[in-house]
Write a protein that holds these residues in place. Structure first.
Motif, PDB file in Angstrom:
ATOM      1  N   GLU A 241    -119.362  65.314   4.719  1.00  0.00           N
ATOM      2  CA  GLU A 241    -119.811  64.141   3.967  1.00  0.00           C
ATOM      3  C   GLU A 241    -119.592  62.848   4.737  1.00  0.00           C
ATOM      4  OE1 GLU A 241    -118.849  64.211  -0.131  1.00  0.00           O
ATOM      5  OE2 GLU A 241    -119.652  66.232  -0.344  1.00  0.00           O
ATOM      6  N   LYS A 242    -119.311  63.006   6.021  1.00  0.00           N
ATOM      7  CA  LYS A 242    -119.216  61.878   6.944  1.00  0.00           C
ATOM      8  C   LYS A 242    -118.328  60.741   6.442  1.00  0.00           C
ATOM      9  CE  LYS A 242    -122.072  59.469  10.264  1.00  0.00           C
ATOM     10  NZ  LYS A 242    -123.333  58.793  10.514  1.00  0.00           N
ATOM     11  N   PRO A 243    -117.046  61.028   6.243  1.00  0.00           N
ATOM     12  CA  PRO A 243    -116.136  59.953   5.842  1.00  0.00           C
ATOM     13  C   PRO A 243    -115.829  59.053   7.045  1.00  0.00           C
ATOM     14  CG  PRO A 243    -114.886  61.947   6.234  1.00  0.00           C
ATOM     15  CD  PRO A 243    -116.340  62.318   6.445  1.00  0.00           C
ATOM     16  N   LEU A 244    -115.293  57.875   6.726  1.00  0.00           N
ATOM     17  CA  LEU A 244    -114.747  57.009   7.779  1.00  0.00           C
ATOM     18  C   LEU A 244    -113.279  57.378   7.918  1.00  0.00           C
ATOM     19  CD1 LEU A 244    -114.782  54.405   9.621  1.00  0.00           C
ATOM     20  CD2 LEU A 244    -114.263  53.111   7.536  1.00  0.00           C
ATOM     21  N   ILE A 245    -112.789  57.516   9.150  1.00  0.00           N
ATOM     22  CA  ILE A 245    -111.351  57.777   9.263  1.00  0.00           C
ATOM     23  C   ILE A 245    -110.604  56.504   9.630  1.00  0.00           C
ATOM     24  CG2 ILE A 245    -111.371  60.275   9.582  1.00  0.00           C
ATOM     25  CD1 ILE A 245    -111.266  59.870  12.555  1.00  0.00           C
ATOM     26  N   TYR A 246    -109.414  56.387   9.067  1.00  0.00           N
ATOM     27  CA  TYR A 246    -108.539  55.248   9.283  1.00  0.00           C
ATOM     28  C   TYR A 246    -107.174  55.810   9.636  1.00  0.00           C
ATOM     29  CZ  TYR A 246    -105.921  50.962   8.632  1.00  0.00           C
ATOM     30  OH  TYR A 246    -105.120  49.874   8.843  1.00  0.00           O
ATOM     31  N   ALA A 247    -106.663  55.630  10.781  1.00  0.00           N
ATOM     32  CA  ALA A 247    -107.211  54.813  11.850  1.00  0.00           C
ATOM     33  C   ALA A 247    -106.642  55.296  13.181  1.00  0.00           C
ATOM     34  CB  ALA A 247    -106.840  53.354  11.657  1.00  0.00           C
ATOM     35  N   ALA A 248    -107.369  54.922  14.236  1.00  0.00           N
ATOM     36  CA  ALA A 248    -106.818  55.083  15.581  1.00  0.00           C
ATOM     37  C   ALA A 248    -105.955  53.868  15.874  1.00  0.00           C
ATOM     38  CB  ALA A 248    -107.947  55.182  16.598  1.00  0.00           C
ATOM     39  N   THR A 249    -104.769  54.110  16.391  1.00  0.00           N
ATOM     40  CA  THR A 249    -103.859  53.010  16.746  1.00  0.00           C
ATOM     41  C   THR A 249    -103.483  53.139  18.221  1.00  0.00           C
ATOM     42  OG1 THR A 249    -101.856  54.267  16.305  1.00  0.00           O
ATOM     43  CG2 THR A 249    -102.856  53.132  14.422  1.00  0.00           C
ATOM     44  N   LYS A 250    -102.677  52.233  18.682  1.00  0.00           N
ATOM     45  CA  LYS A 250    -102.244  52.307  20.082  1.00  0.00           C
ATOM     46  C   LYS A 250    -101.428  53.572  20.346  1.00  0.00           C
ATOM     47  CE  LYS A 250    -102.424  47.647  21.825  1.00  0.00           C
ATOM     48  NZ  LYS A 250    -101.719  46.383  22.078  1.00  0.00           N
ATOM     49  N   ASP A 251    -100.858  54.147  19.304  1.00  0.00           N
ATOM     50  CA  ASP A 251    -100.017  55.334  19.480  1.00  0.00           C
ATOM     51  C   ASP A 251    -100.793  56.643  19.402  1.00  0.00           C
ATOM     52  OD1 ASP A 251     -97.754  53.704  19.700  1.00  0.00           O
ATOM     53  OD2 ASP A 251     -97.602  53.577  17.505  1.00  0.00           O
ATOM     54  N   ASN A 252    -101.796  56.695  18.526  1.00  0.00           N
ATOM     55  CA  ASN A 252    -102.423  57.996  18.270  1.00  0.00           C
ATOM     56  C   ASN A 252    -103.866  58.083  18.762  1.00  0.00           C
ATOM     57  OD1 ASN A 252    -104.132  56.663  16.553  1.00  0.00           O
ATOM     58  ND2 ASN A 252    -103.231  57.428  14.661  1.00  0.00           N
ATOM     59  N   TRP A 253    -104.336  57.072  19.488  1.00  0.00           N
ATOM     60  CA  TRP A 253    -105.780  56.965  19.720  1.00  0.00           C
ATOM     61  C   TRP A 253    -106.390  58.166  20.430  1.00  0.00           C
ATOM     62  CZ3 TRP A 253    -107.699  56.842  24.687  1.00  0.00           C
ATOM     63  CH2 TRP A 253    -106.794  56.541  25.715  1.00  0.00           C
ATOM     64  N   LYS A 254    -105.627  58.828  21.277  1.00  0.00           N
ATOM     65  CA  LYS A 254    -106.218  59.970  22.001  1.00  0.00           C
ATOM     66  C   LYS A 254    -106.564  61.101  21.036  1.00  0.00           C
ATOM     67  CE  LYS A 254    -104.175  59.113  26.491  1.00  0.00           C
ATOM     68  NZ  LYS A 254    -103.357  59.604  27.588  1.00  0.00           N
TER      69      LYS A 254
ATOM     70  N   PRO B 132    -122.936  63.673  28.767  1.00  0.00           N
ATOM     71  CA  PRO B 132    -121.835  64.215  29.564  1.00  0.00           C
ATOM     72  C   PRO B 132    -120.732  64.759  28.657  1.00  0.00           C
ATOM     73  CG  PRO B 132    -121.695  61.824  29.453  1.00  0.00           C
ATOM     74  CD  PRO B 132    -122.948  62.226  28.721  1.00  0.00           C
ATOM     75  N   ALA B 133    -120.005  65.709  29.173  1.00  0.00           N
ATOM     76  CA  ALA B 133    -118.971  66.372  28.375  1.00  0.00           C
ATOM     77  C   ALA B 133    -117.983  65.342  27.848  1.00  0.00           C
ATOM     78  CB  ALA B 133    -118.236  67.399  29.223  1.00  0.00           C
ATOM     79  N   PHE B 134    -117.530  65.491  26.573  1.00  0.00           N
ATOM     80  CA  PHE B 134    -116.585  64.552  25.997  1.00  0.00           C
ATOM     81  C   PHE B 134    -115.221  64.751  26.609  1.00  0.00           C
ATOM     82  CE2 PHE B 134    -113.372  63.325  22.904  1.00  0.00           C
ATOM     83  CZ  PHE B 134    -113.747  62.001  22.684  1.00  0.00           C
ATOM     84  N   LYS B 135    -114.684  63.642  27.006  1.00  0.00           N
ATOM     85  CA  LYS B 135    -113.366  63.722  27.596  1.00  0.00           C
ATOM     86  C   LYS B 135    -112.575  62.517  27.107  1.00  0.00           C
ATOM     87  CE  LYS B 135    -111.354  64.482  32.176  1.00  0.00           C
ATOM     88  NZ  LYS B 135    -110.653  63.208  32.355  1.00  0.00           N
ATOM     89  N   VAL B 136    -111.433  62.782  26.527  1.00  0.00           N
ATOM     90  CA  VAL B 136    -110.596  61.676  26.059  1.00  0.00           C
ATOM     91  C   VAL B 136    -110.093  60.905  27.273  1.00  0.00           C
ATOM     92  CG1 VAL B 136    -108.436  61.079  24.910  1.00  0.00           C
ATOM     93  CG2 VAL B 136    -109.904  62.849  23.942  1.00  0.00           C
ATOM     94  N   ALA B 137    -110.209  59.582  27.199  1.00  0.00           N
ATOM     95  CA  ALA B 137    -109.781  58.743  28.311  1.00  0.00           C
ATOM     96  C   ALA B 137    -108.280  58.938  28.557  1.00  0.00           C
ATOM     97  CB  ALA B 137    -110.085  57.282  28.013  1.00  0.00           C
ATOM     98  N   SER B 138    -107.874  58.709  29.785  1.00  0.00           N
ATOM     99  CA  SER B 138    -106.457  58.921  30.092  1.00  0.00           C
ATOM    100  C   SER B 138    -105.611  57.715  29.715  1.00  0.00           C
ATOM    101  CB  SER B 138    -106.298  59.241  31.575  1.00  0.00           C
ATOM    102  OG  SER B 138    -106.889  58.203  32.332  1.00  0.00           O
ATOM    103  N   ALA B 139    -106.253  56.549  29.690  1.00  0.00           N
ATOM    104  CA  ALA B 139    -105.507  55.340  29.310  1.00  0.00           C
ATOM    105  C   ALA B 139    -106.456  54.344  28.699  1.00  0.00           C
ATOM    106  CB  ALA B 139    -104.831  54.733  30.538  1.00  0.00           C
ATOM    107  N   LEU B 140    -105.913  53.404  27.949  1.00  0.00           N
ATOM    108  CA  LEU B 140    -106.752  52.369  27.363  1.00  0.00           C
ATOM    109  C   LEU B 140    -107.245  51.421  28.447  1.00  0.00           C
ATOM    110  CD1 LEU B 140    -104.786  51.357  24.111  1.00  0.00           C
ATOM    111  CD2 LEU B 140    -107.001  52.515  24.232  1.00  0.00           C
TER     112      LEU B 140
END
Lengths: 471, 450
Positions: free
Chosen positions: A185-198, B100-108
């Motif tokens: 249902e394509k929700p918006l996710i909250y949130a990417a932060t400096k800690d968890n962004w990857k 291109p293949a998705f790849k999580v960046a290594s750093a901001l």
């Protein structure tokens, strides 16, 4: 879209005047694109014929809104977030009113959760021919427990009538559990932060959902995050620059919103031109008094409805605060390019005859439709005369002279209203124009009786019981 | 024979061809295939179809070669491989999406945010002083200053020199009021002086406006002489600067307001108001002669506002520092969109240098109480959800009406409900950075328990 000349868009059209879009000419279609009343996709030859591929690509990038538009949800409840082109509404219009998402939490007892979801999804208020209501539900993870969050999301979806969701947690495992349930249902996710962004970037990619980037009170950090996500190919982004509910940080919050909007629409900084989230819910962290919190939440909502908020998470479901917030949003997002007057003259509501009253009002669309709906929804058969006050409402036109006894007389004459054919020849003045009754009695002597109606047309139904037919 | 053939045509031709008829055929020279792939490059789907066609041709040619006796068996291997690696379109589509293949960046990435200011805002709004202290020939305890802005309200471009001010309404006769408002004034409704005192003492009004509505010929038709007594009463009751309002009657107001201006000479009151539909010149001159400020009222129309301002300055001789504008407040849900944009356009025009618009603005925010949603107990529309407690609903109506116009550029608000006054003060002061408060953690809402 910065482009203001239809000619420059015309250059990217087939220029065949084929009329398939319904316009007489490609130039007219180009003008429609400028006004955003037409969409590129409505030019079918441009889409279907390969020879136009290059033009199509150019045109699409030209007409793209200055501020990215992000879709959340699916189906008829899907919301558009962002997509704006101007800083001030009179420069064209604001297009996508910020959806209001009201919160629920994963530590709520199920019955209470369902009750709140029902309240959020069924609240409604009629205004100028449309139903106003809430658009979204924000599910907060208070427990930080993936299983509990997933269960809560499931319950919300089962009772949420297709309302788009915002899944709120900083814990990627919790967000993942929610997405497992709700991603279709394509929700918006909250949130990417400096800690968890990857981890969150990976989730946004894996589940193909829009994602909020939260970097409070650090626009360099927010931009760094946006650039990084865009480089990964993730561009369905919403930005959370932080909403401080009080103190000097509130001033900073407004400054940040103004600056982000400026960067997007006045300076075309595409790498930061994403819709911005506001958190009026933060008002609830400033006080233990629920009335004070609801009031302050309304004030914060108003500030950011006006200055660039694209989506909001709110808490107070008290109608005394929801109603003003909804009306403010409606007013600010009303298209100033469309006329708001009705044609002056006599209108029939229901099946009026010789025994029906004639209600008098002005040709301001809001006033006219309000009177009409109050008469019609109560099953009253009546005539309504809309006097030409240049689209000014009753109170203001009485004060400003656009509504006057002589004007009323002229309007009835122009409309050729047949007083003689009425069993009770009488006009009902709006209560706010009561002071005209004496002068009107002289003007209409022997022709029609002058009656003073209620100050608000909502009371016409009660007035009818007491005063109609006239004795 | 056609001038051009496609790969499909060639394939079809070969399929239909009777191989025996090709005896003695000699193929020589290079085969050149020129692909017009357009701007998009060779996409995976195109590659697939091209490969498919090419393979079919190869098969046909090999059949042909076999038929003419050429030992093609040794060459079958590559063809077979070509077929085997030709994937199905579905897989290709999936593969295309993944490129291109998705790849999580290594750093901001490291980015800096910057944005400019609005360089078109070059002209400050005229500063206007209301009220006069003893030193200036009046009797007010302090003065109120409006205007002086160099940017849109609360924008970072330039700080606002003065906070928005609130002048609370006082009427010279009892009037109909919403219940939520009336409860605060029932004890003073027959005494403009006590009413004014209460507004200043209890509700923190910066100023009071005494509305001489009883002078309206359609109401009590009281005389200008009676009206000025009310003005004197209010001037004695409070020492804040005051605003004097008429009844809105275009014939009576010039007479009443001129007389009031005389009585209040030296106090630098705000005379409300001059309008194009009345003898604005008389009102303007009364302001000039008695040292007052003239409120120029027009109805939601920027060009009328310019016209009135121009006439007040050029014909009536009102100095620039003695004009405040009221471009009309259509309240929340009753046309706020017009009032908002009209005021925002006026203020933007002024900042860009339209000197017929560079004046402070006033809002009749009390109009909010004319909106049914602010005072009605319940909705006349049976299908609406419950409207909630009107005693709580009404004040927000007045707050949002005023506050949204504060964002558009209003400098002074005429208001009635004490709670609305308090909130409008608080939010405007907050946005000027004048209120210290401990701001909660930015993310605390996520886990808050309510």
């Amino acid at each position: 879209m910065k482009e203001t000349s239809p000619l420059n868009l015309y250059k990217q059209l087939p220029q065949t005047n084929c009329k398939k879009c319904g316009e007489e000419t490609c130039m007219a279609f180009a003008a429609g694109l400028i006004a955003r009343t037409r969409k590129v996709e409505e030019c079918t030859p441009l889409i279907e014929e390969k020879k136009y591929a290059k033009k199509l690509a150019t045109l699409r990038s030209t007409v793209a809104p200055e501020l990215k538009m992000v879709y959340v949800g699916v189906g008829d409840k899907q919301v558009k977030v962002g997509g704006e082109d101007v800083m001030y509404r009179h420069q064209m219009t604001f297009f996508n009113k910020p959806p209001f998402a009201f919160d629920v939490a994963d530590n709520m007892e199920e019955a209470k959760l369902i009750e709140r979801v029902k309240k959020i999804t069924t609240w409604r208020k009629f205004y100028i021919g449309k139903w106003q209501g809430v658009e979204m539900i924000a599910v907060r993870s208070v427990t930080d427990d993936p299983a509990k969050f997933a269960a809560c999301v499931k319950t919300v979806m089962a009772n949420g009538n297709g309302f788009p969701l915002i899944l709120c947690s900083f814990n990627p495992a919790v967000l993942k559990a929610g997405l497992e349930v709700a991603s279709k249902e394509k929700p918006l996710i909250y949130a990417a932060t400096k800690d968890n962004w990857k981890e969150v970037a990976q989730l946004a990619y894996d589940y193909k959902v829009p994602v909020t980037l939260s970097v409070p009170f650090d626009l360099d950090g927010l931009k760094s995050m946006a650039v990084t996500f865009a480089e990964m190919g993730l561009t369905d982004l919403v930005l959370d620059p932080g909403t401080a509910p009080n103190g000097k940080m509130l001033q900073q919050t407004l400054t940040n919103f103004i600056n982000l909007r400026r960067a997007a629409v006045e300076e075309a900084q595409r790498d930061i031109a994403y819709p911005v989230m506001v958190l009026p819910i933060n008002a609830w962290l400033t006080t233990d008094d629920p009335v004070r919190a609801a009031y302050w939440e309304s004030v914060l909502t108003a500030a950011f409805v006006i200055r660039g908020g694209a989506i909001m998470i709110k808490h107070s479901t008290e109608p005394y605060s929801m109603m003003p917030d909804m009306h403010l949003r409606f007013n600010i997002y009303t298209d100033p390019r469309t006329p708001v007057q009705v044609k002056p003259g006599i209108y029939k509501v229901g099946n009026p005859g010789p025994e029906s009253p004639v209600f008098l009002t002005t040709n301001f669309a809001l006033t006219y439709y309000t009177v009409e709906s109050d008469v019609a929804s109560n099953g009253i058969d009546a005539y309504i005369i809309a006097i030409n006050t240049d689209g000014i409402g009753v109170q203001a036109s009485v004060a400003g002279g656009q509504l006057s006894p002589v004007k009323i007389q002229d309007s009835f004459n122009e409309a050729g209203f047949d007083w003689a054919g009425q069993k009770y020849p009488a006009m009902v003045l709006p209560g706010m124009a009561a002071k005209f009754s004496g002068e009107l009695e002289d003007l209409f002597a022997g022709k029609a009786k002058i009656m003073v109606g209620p100050e608000d047309s909502g009371r016409i139904i009660g007035w009818m019981k007491d005063f109609w037919p006239p004795k | 024979m056609a001038d051009k053939i496609t790969l499909s045509d060639l394939n079809k031709t070969l399929t239909e061809m009777n191989v025996q008829s090709l005896e003695g055929l000699k193929i020589e020279g290079d085969v050149e295939i020129d692909l017009d792939v357009g701007a998009g490059g060779v996409g995976p789907l195109f590659a697939y179809y091209f490969g498919e066609q090419a393979a079919k041709i190869a098969m046909q040619l090999m059949d042909f070669a076999k038929a003419v006796g050429y030992p093609v068996q040794n060459l079958m291997q590559p063809v077979a491989v070509a077929q085997a690696i030709s994937p199905a379109p579905k897989d290709i589509a999936a593969a295309a999406a993944a490129v291109p293949a998705f790849k999580v960046a290594s750093a901001l990435a490291s980015a800096k945010f910057s944005v400019g200011v609005d360089k078109t805002w070059k002209h400050p709004i005229q500063e206007v002083t209301l009220g006069a202290t003893k030193a200036d020939g009046g009797s007010r305890g302090h003065v109120v200053k409006l205007g002086g802005e160099k940017a849109m309200p609360f924008f970072p471009d330039a700080a606002m020199p003065h906070a928005p001010k609130i002048t609370m309404d006082v009427f010279d006769m009892p009037i109909g009021m919403a219940k939520a408002v009336k409860m605060h004034y029932e004890d003073v409704i027959n005494s403009p002086g006590e009413w004014a005192k209460k507004a200043v003492r209890d509700f923190g009004a910066d100023m009071v406006t005494v509305h001489l509505i009883s002078t309206d010929p359609l109401l009590k038709d009281t005389s200008a002489q009676d009206a000025v007594k009310t003005v004197e009463e209010v001037l004695q009751a409070v020492d804040v600067p005051i605003c004097i309002g008429g009844s809105g009657n275009p014939d009576k107001d010039p007479v009443v307001l001129s007389k009031a201006a005389e009585v209040a000479q030296g106090e630098r009151v705000l005379i409300a108001s001059a309008n194009l539909n009345m003898d604005w010149e008389k009102i303007g001159k009364a302001c000039v002669d008695n040292g007052h400020v003239c409120l120029a009222w027009t109805q939601l129309e920027i060009n009328s506002q310019k016209e009135l301002n121009r006439k007040l300055m050029k014909v009536a001789g009102v100095p620039r520092e003695s004009i405040v504008m009221d471009p009309t407040t259509a309240a929340l849900a009753y046309g706020l969109d017009f009032a908002y944009s009209n005021m925002e356009r006026i203020r933007l025009g002024a900042l860009k240098g339209d000197d017929e618009l560079t004046f402070p603005m006033s809002s009749g925010t009390t109009n909010a109480w004319g909106v049914r949603e602010s005072w009605m107990v319940r909705s006349p529309n049976k299908d609406d959800s419950d409207w909630g407690d009107r005693m709580l609903r009404g004040p927000i109506w007045e707050i949002l009406t005023g506050y949204s116009l504060a964002m558009a550029g209003v400098d002074i608000f005429m208001m009635m409900h004490p709670t609305a006054v308090a909130y409008l003060h608080e939010i405007t002061q907050s946005l000027m950075g004048r209120i210290e408060a401990k701001t909660p953690e930015a993310n605390a809402w996520l886990k808050m328990g309510v």
